[in-house]
Every structure is written in structure tokens, then in C-alpha cells.
Design a protein around this motif. Structure first.
Motif, mmCIF file in Angstrom:
data_model
loop_
_atom_site.group_PDB
_atom_site.id
_atom_site.type_symbol
_atom_site.label_atom_id
_atom_site.label_comp_id
_atom_site.label_asym_id
_atom_site.label_seq_id
_atom_site.Cartn_x
_atom_site.Cartn_y
_atom_site.Cartn_z
ATOM 1 N N VAL A 121 5.314 -1.434 0.502
ATOM 2 C CA VAL A 121 4.049 -1.624 1.220
ATOM 3 C C VAL A 121 4.342 -2.106 2.635
ATOM 4 C CG1 VAL A 121 1.922 -2.986 1.305
ATOM 5 C CG2 VAL A 121 2.755 -2.108 -0.886
ATOM 6 N N PRO A 134 7.141 4.403 2.600
ATOM 7 C CA PRO A 134 6.174 3.503 1.976
ATOM 8 C C PRO A 134 5.242 4.232 1.015
ATOM 9 C CG PRO A 134 5.440 4.096 4.163
ATOM 10 C CD PRO A 134 6.791 4.747 3.977
ATOM 11 N N LEU A 141 2.218 2.613 0.491
ATOM 12 C CA LEU A 141 0.946 2.220 1.101
ATOM 13 C C LEU A 141 1.240 1.593 2.452
ATOM 14 C CD1 LEU A 141 -2.190 0.717 -0.468
ATOM 15 C CD2 LEU A 141 -1.164 -0.526 1.429
ATOM 16 N N ALA A 195 -2.157 5.884 1.792
ATOM 17 C CA ALA A 195 -1.703 5.573 0.438
ATOM 18 C C ALA A 195 -1.386 6.848 -0.326
ATOM 19 C CB ALA A 195 -2.759 4.766 -0.314
ATOM 20 N N TRP A 245 -6.724 1.212 -5.834
ATOM 21 C CA TRP A 245 -5.606 2.109 -5.553
ATOM 22 C C TRP A 245 -4.928 2.464 -6.868
ATOM 23 C CZ3 TRP A 245 -0.214 0.220 -3.718
ATOM 24 C CH2 TRP A 245 0.609 1.322 -3.443
ATOM 25 N N VAL A 253 -6.746 -3.756 -3.683
ATOM 26 C CA VAL A 253 -6.196 -4.083 -2.368
ATOM 27 C C VAL A 253 -7.324 -4.621 -1.494
ATOM 28 C CG1 VAL A 253 -5.028 -3.209 -0.312
ATOM 29 C CG2 VAL A 253 -4.473 -2.256 -2.570
ATOM 30 N N THR A 271 0.953 -10.857 4.155
ATOM 31 C CA THR A 271 0.965 -10.089 2.912
ATOM 32 C C THR A 271 0.915 -11.094 1.773
ATOM 33 O OG1 THR A 271 2.228 -8.233 3.828
ATOM 34 C CG2 THR A 271 2.257 -8.499 1.442
#
Length: 212
Positions: free
Chosen positions: A2, A26, A28, A62, A85, A94, A173
Motif C-alpha cells: 500500500v 502496489p 493500493l 486499487a 476494497w 479503507v 498510515t
């Protein structure tokens, strides 16, 4: 894998941003300060099955099905949207967050609202530019089971802004109880004035009815 990154309106162009993101592979990507048409161009340049979901001044790319967006706050001072997601046989929540950067606007009441959203929705990931330090009063007392990815698996200097001489950890995050943080790194890109966050995650338990 991510990525959360304030792209600062792509000052060096979309192609340079795509060239930076593609090797990270990645699943997402959340970009702050990425409004308008540039994210559409970036979607074409990224490839790899990453689909764009515009979320106000943010853009999310994503793998898998398009994300369903539910706005929880859509104001000048605070943008917050909750998305489901589907990835790896799971359905993850998310929460994308963008907090105003003006020093004239008190952050604490806005962060308290975000904490209330986390407590009510219990997302698996909370990402974005909070424009408030990780060790601020609100962000240092997350709801039970939540932790900052840096605290779980980061090392070294943790500030994200300004990129040339990082002094403040204002990009976050935050990981929920269902996920395990395997790694967290920050990268200075010379494209934006914010450093890029890359978090490697795993599922804490196998999917229901599965063995892996």
C-alpha cells in the motif's frame, strides 16, 4: 503493498509519478492533492490492474473491483471517505483522510472526528495527509487494536514533510486489528514536498472457509 503519498498536484508531471510508482508494484495507492484529470492519465500509465477511484482532492488506485465510496466528511477543513476494497478473497475497509493545511484551523477537533469515524467504522486501513504529527494528542491515542504502521514496523527518521529536510510526520498510515504490518518505509522522491509511504501488509487470519 500500500502506498500513501501527497503528490502535490504532480509538479514534475504524471509520467515521472508513474515511473516512480510502477516498480513498487502496489495493490493500493492513495494520492493526496491529486484532483482533476491528471489521475486519469496516471491510471493509463500505471497499468497492472490498478483502477482509479476519484475521492474529492484525493485519488485511489486499487486492484480488483471499483471501490464504493461513502463520504463521511466533505468540507474545506476535512475530507474523509470510507470504501470497501475486495482483495485476496477479503473485503477490507479503507478510510481515506485529508485534513486542511492552514495553520489558522485548529487540528484537534478535526482529528477527534476522524478518531470517532475509526471507532465507529473499524476500517482496516486509514490513510492520508493529516497535516498533524503522529505524536499529536489525538493521533497518539488511537482506538484499541489500531496502530501506526511506522510504530509497528518502521525504523529510522519518520518525518514526512518537507521532503528536502523532513521535520514533521504529518502523513499517516494507520492499520487495524485484522492486518499484520510486515514493513514500513519512507521514500524521498524529489517529485513532491512530501515523502512517500510504502507499507507491506498481510492478513492476520485466513479467509473464512479457506486454508491459506
Amino acid at each position: 503493498r500500500v502506498v500513501a503519498w501527497n503528490a502535490a498536484d504532480f509538479p514534475r508531471g504524471v509520467e515521472r509519478a508513474a515511473a516512480l510508482l510502477r516498480p513498487l508494484d502496489p495493490d493500493l495507492v492513495l494520492l493526496s492533492e491529486a484532483p482533476g484529470k491528471p489521475p486519469q492519465e496516471l491510471e493509463h500509465r500505471l497499468g497492472g490492474g490498478l483502477r482509479l477511484t476519484p475521492v474529492g482532492s484525493m485519488a485511489i488506485f486499487a486492484r480488483g473491483e471499483p471501490l464504493d465510496v461513502e463520504w463521511l466528511a466533505r468540507e474545506d477543513e476535512l475530507q474523509a471517505a470510507f470504501m470497501h476494497w475486495r482483495v485476496g478473497g477479503r473485503r477490507l475497509g479503507v478510510l481515506a483522510v485529508n485534513v486542511i493545511s492552514s495553520p489558522r484551523v485548529p487540528r484537534h477537533p478535526l482529528l477527534e472526528r476522524v478518531l470517532a469515524m475509526i471507532g465507529a467504522r473499524v476500517p482496516d486501513l486509514v490513510l492520508g495527509d493529516f497535516n498533524a504529527p503522529r505524536r499529536s494528542l489525538a493521533l497518539s491515542r488511537l482506538p484499541a487494536g489500531f496502530r501506526h504502521a511506522y510504530d509497528a514496523a518502521g525504523s529510522g527518521w519518520s518525518a514526512t514533510w518537507p521532503a528536502a529536510l523532513p521535520l514533521l510526520a504529518i502523513d499517516q498510515t494507520i492499520v487495524g486489528p485484522r492486518l499484520v504490518v510486515r514493513g514500513y518505509t519512507l521514500r524521498t522522491t524529489r517529485i513532491s514536498d512530501h515523502r512517500l509511504q510504502l507499507t507491506e501488509l498481510d492478513f492476520g487470519e485466513p479467509p473464512a472457509g479457506g486454508s491459506g
